[in-house]
Every structure is written in structure tokens, then in C-alpha cells.
Design an enzyme around this catalytic site. Structure first.
Site, short mmCIF file in Angstrom:
data_model
loop_
_atom_site.label_atom_id
_atom_site.label_comp_id
_atom_site.label_asym_id
_atom_site.label_seq_id
_atom_site.Cartn_x
_atom_site.Cartn_y
_atom_site.Cartn_z
N GLY A 13 51.83 40.94 42.58
CA GLY A 13 50.86 41.69 41.59
C GLY A 13 51.44 43.31 41.89
O GLY A 13 50.55 44.11 42.00
N GLY A 14 52.86 43.64 41.38
CA GLY A 14 53.35 44.89 41.33
C GLY A 14 53.27 45.59 40.15
O GLY A 14 53.83 46.66 40.10
N TYR A 156 34.41 37.47 46.63
CA TYR A 156 35.53 38.36 47.27
C TYR A 156 35.46 38.49 48.58
O TYR A 156 36.66 38.53 49.28
CB TYR A 156 35.43 39.75 46.34
CG TYR A 156 36.25 40.77 46.42
CD1 TYR A 156 37.66 40.78 46.05
CD2 TYR A 156 36.17 41.82 47.43
CE1 TYR A 156 38.73 41.35 46.08
CE2 TYR A 156 37.21 43.01 47.60
CZ TYR A 156 38.41 42.62 46.74
OH TYR A 156 39.35 43.63 47.06
N ALA A 158 34.39 36.58 51.00
CA ALA A 158 34.80 35.45 51.49
C ALA A 158 36.24 35.17 51.44
O ALA A 158 36.99 34.66 52.54
CB ALA A 158 34.16 33.96 50.92
N LYS A 160 38.64 37.46 51.29
CA LYS A 160 39.37 38.51 52.08
C LYS A 160 39.06 38.35 53.54
O LYS A 160 40.02 38.73 54.10
CB LYS A 160 38.82 40.15 51.69
CG LYS A 160 39.26 40.28 50.23
CD LYS A 160 40.68 40.45 50.09
CE LYS A 160 41.13 40.90 48.72
NZ LYS A 160 42.48 41.08 48.39
P1 NAP Z 1 44.68 46.10 40.01
O1 NAP Z 1 44.97 47.40 39.91
O2 NAP Z 1 43.52 45.51 39.48
O3 NAP Z 1 45.94 45.46 39.98
C1 NAP Z 1 46.27 43.99 40.29
C2 NAP Z 1 47.62 43.53 40.45
O4 NAP Z 1 47.46 42.12 40.71
C3 NAP Z 1 48.15 43.50 39.01
O5 NAP Z 1 49.44 43.75 38.97
C4 NAP Z 1 47.97 42.18 38.38
O6 NAP Z 1 48.90 41.74 37.26
C5 NAP Z 1 48.20 41.31 39.59
N1 NAP Z 1 47.68 39.99 39.75
C6 NAP Z 1 46.20 39.76 39.76
N2 NAP Z 1 46.20 38.36 39.96
C7 NAP Z 1 47.55 37.65 39.82
C8 NAP Z 1 48.15 36.40 39.78
N3 NAP Z 1 47.42 35.38 39.71
N4 NAP Z 1 49.36 36.39 39.87
C9 NAP Z 1 50.25 37.50 39.73
N5 NAP Z 1 49.72 38.79 39.72
C10 NAP Z 1 48.33 38.95 39.68
O7 NAP Z 1 44.29 45.73 41.93
P2 NAP Z 1 44.29 46.78 42.88
O8 NAP Z 1 42.96 47.72 43.07
O9 NAP Z 1 45.83 47.52 42.92
O10 NAP Z 1 44.24 45.87 44.38
C11 NAP Z 1 45.49 45.31 44.59
C12 NAP Z 1 45.17 44.53 46.00
O11 NAP Z 1 44.40 45.29 47.20
C13 NAP Z 1 43.98 43.34 45.82
O12 NAP Z 1 44.23 42.29 46.56
C14 NAP Z 1 42.66 43.86 46.13
O13 NAP Z 1 41.94 42.97 46.57
C15 NAP Z 1 43.12 44.77 47.19
N6 NAP Z 1 42.08 45.74 47.49
C16 NAP Z 1 41.94 46.72 46.60
C17 NAP Z 1 41.04 47.85 46.87
C18 NAP Z 1 40.51 49.06 45.83
O14 NAP Z 1 39.71 49.68 46.08
N7 NAP Z 1 41.27 48.95 44.60
C19 NAP Z 1 40.23 47.77 47.96
C20 NAP Z 1 40.42 46.89 49.03
C21 NAP Z 1 41.55 45.88 48.92
P3 NAP Z 1 48.76 41.85 35.86
O15 NAP Z 1 48.79 43.43 35.66
O16 NAP Z 1 49.71 41.28 35.25
O17 NAP Z 1 47.29 41.52 35.66
#
Ligand code: NAP
Length: 246
Positions: A13-14, A156, A158, A160
Site C-alpha cells: 500500500g505505497g 477495523y 478487531a 487492528k
Molecule cells: P490511505 O491513505 O487510504 O492509503 C491506503 C494505501 O493502501 C493505498 O496505497 C492503497 O492502494 C493501499 N491498499 C489498500 N488496500 C489494498 C490492498 N488490498 N492491496 C494493496 N494495496 C492496498 O491510508 P493511510 O491513512 O495511509 O493508512 C495506511 C495504514 O495505516 C492502514 O493500514 C491504516 O489502517 C493505518 N492507520 C492509519 C491511520 C490514519 O489516521 N490515517 C491511523 C492508524 C492506522 P490504492 O491507492 O491502490 O487504493
């Protein structure tokens, strides 16, 4: 000396958010980076080009982390392209928020498959190569919600929390082979995932942090760099709460 000089990292997910920032900052620390995305192909290519300006190899791969077969294939391809993988960051994740009363079966299944099954897929695919290399650092991006729970996010939370149990178990399974496995529990980080949240809710979340602000993707990427690097060589099975004191 850069912290990740000559290491190879695979980040899921980069293409956006925290993952995209990790690709950039890992590259700046000297790592060669392979990263996956599901659908944002154009964005992924742009990120790969930008990160490669640090003089390292950076490559994007379209692969759905929730698919066992696609994960096996992409890990084999990355190993072919990069020869080794020293660091795995399980970052890909989604939300499908709803109160349990309104949560559908597909809301539940989507989150479990994308957030929890995905880390099984990637960690399992990496076991053999890391055991053979007798080294490795696996980093799972969990969430503060996995530690505290959150109304409207039972699925979510569950997933995490599950990541944290998985992290502790893998740390115990492979520690003797010099493979470490840790989790990061970010708080409220400014990315597209949190953009859509109601302003009132955002304000409440900010007020519940000691630092009284959102976190940045850079602040999570820096913790991941620490866990990926040899600076954290005696840390395994841990979850680093990175929530601004939430
Ligand atoms: P984001 O901006 O929505 O980006 C998600 C990334 O994951 C995107 O690159 C997306 O790819 C990729 N992705 C999602 N499902 C995928 C799959 N099945 N296969 C391959 N790639 C996939 O999310 P983020 O906020 O950066 O979050 C990143 C991580 O941190 C997540 O695990 C999230 O739960 C965790 N997190 C985030 C927060 C927050 O406040 N933002 C807080 C706690 C934890 P596409 O672009 O191709 O869709």
C-alpha cells in the site's frame, strides 16, 4: 551513514498516505524499495520516480494484498528483481466504518481481508526467504483503535487488534532466527483515510491527544525507519503507540 543503507524493503500500500511517505523516506535512508498498490497505478509510478531520485532502486507492483495467490506471485517477483527482502512493512489497509447495527457482512469481510488476512499473506510469503537469510524486520501498521476500540469501527478495531496478536506470535516464532516483528499503532494521521471524517469528530480526536494536533505520515514513517533499522535490534513483539499521547 544512512539508517537503511543497502537494505531492501517491501512496503504494501505505497501509492498513497502513510505508505507513500514511507517509500520516500525509506529511499532517502538508502533502502531499495519495492511497494505494492491496488488501483492507483499513475500515482504509484510517480512515487517510484520521485523516490528513486535518492539514487536507489524503487519499483511499484500492482497486487491485491487480500489475495493469497497474488501475494505469493508478487513476493516471488520482488525477490527476482531485488534478490533479497530485508524489511517487510504491512501497511495496506482500509476502513468500512459503521455502527454494528448497520454494519453489513461485506463491511466486515472487506476489512478483515484487506487488513488482517493481508498480513498473513505477506508474512507467510516472506517466512522462507527471511528464515533462509537468517535476518529480517517485519513491521505491521496497526492502529490506536486496535488498542482502545472505537464506536463505529468494530470491524477495523478487531482487525487492528488481531494484527497485534499476530505480531507478538510471529516475534516468538522467529526471534531465534534473528527476525524481528513489531507493530506501530498510529493515532489520528492526516491522510485520505481520515480526510472524509466529520469535522466535529476530527476536532474531538485532536482534543483527545496530549499534543493537541493530528500526526503526519512522516511521523509514522520515522518510527517505521527506526523499527526497520539496526537501531531497534533488541526490540521485537512490541507495539509502538504513535498517537501524540492519545
Ligand atoms: P490511505 O491513505 O487510504 O492509503 C491506503 C494505501 O493502501 C493505498 O496505497 C492503497 O492502494 C493501499 N491498499 C489498500 N488496500 C489494498 C490492498 N488490498 N492491496 C494493496 N494495496 C492496498 O491510508 P493511510 O491513512 O495511509 O493508512 C495506511 C495504514 O495505516 C492502514 O493500514 C491504516 O489502517 C493505518 N492507520 C492509519 C491511520 C490514519 O489516521 N490515517 C491511523 C492508524 C492506522 P490504492 O491507492 O491502490 O487504493
Amino acid at each position: 551513514m544512512k539508517l537503511l543503507e543497502n537494505k531492501v524493503a517491501l512496503i504494501t500500500g505505497g501509492s498513497r498516505g502513510i505508505g507513500a511517505t514511507m517509500v520516500q523516506l525509506f529511499a532517502e535512508q538508502g533502502a531499495h524499495v519495492a511497494f505494492t498498490y491496488r488501483s492507483s497505478a499513475e500515482q504509484a509510478e510517480a512515487i517510484a520516480l520521485e523516490a528513486a531520485k535518492s539514487g536507489v532502486t524503487v519499483k511499484a507492483y500492482a497486487s491485491d494484498a487480500s489475495s493469497f495467490d497474488q501475494t505469493q506471485e508478487v513476493v516471488q517477483q520482488v525477490l527476482k528483481d531485488f534478490k533479497t527482502i530485508d524489511i517487510l512493512v504491512n501497511n495496506a489497509g482500509i476502513t468500512r466504518d459503521n455502527l454494528l447495527m448497520r454494519m453489513t457482512e461485506s463491511n466486515w469481510d472487506d476489512v478483515m481481508n484487506n487488513n488482517l488476512k493481508s498480513i498473513f499473506n505477506f508474512t507467510k510469503a516472506m517466512m522462507r526467504p527471511m528464515l533462509k537469510a537468517r535476518k529480517g524486520s517485519i513491521i505491521n501498521i496497526s492502529s490506536i483503535v486496535g488498542l482502545k476500540g472505537n464506536a463505529g469501527q468494530a470491524n477495523y478495531a478487531a482487525s487492528k487488534s488481531g494484527m497485534i496478536g499476530f505480531t507478538k506470535s510471529i516475534a516468538q516464532e522467529v526471534g531465534s532466527r534473528n527476525i524481528r516483528c513489531n507493530a506501530i499503532a498510529p493515532g489520528f494521521i492526516a491522510t485520505e483515510m481520515t480526510d472524509d471524517l466529520d469535522e466535529k469528530l476530527k476536532d474531538l480526536m485532536v482534543q483527545s491527544t496530549a499534543l493537541k494536533r493530528l500526526g503526519s505520515p512522516e511521523e509514522i514513517a520515522n518510527v517505521a525507519i527506526f523499527l526497520a533499522s539496526d537501531l531497534s535490534s533488541y526490540i521485537t513483539g512490541e507495539t509502538l503507540n504513535t498517537s501524540g499521547g492519545m
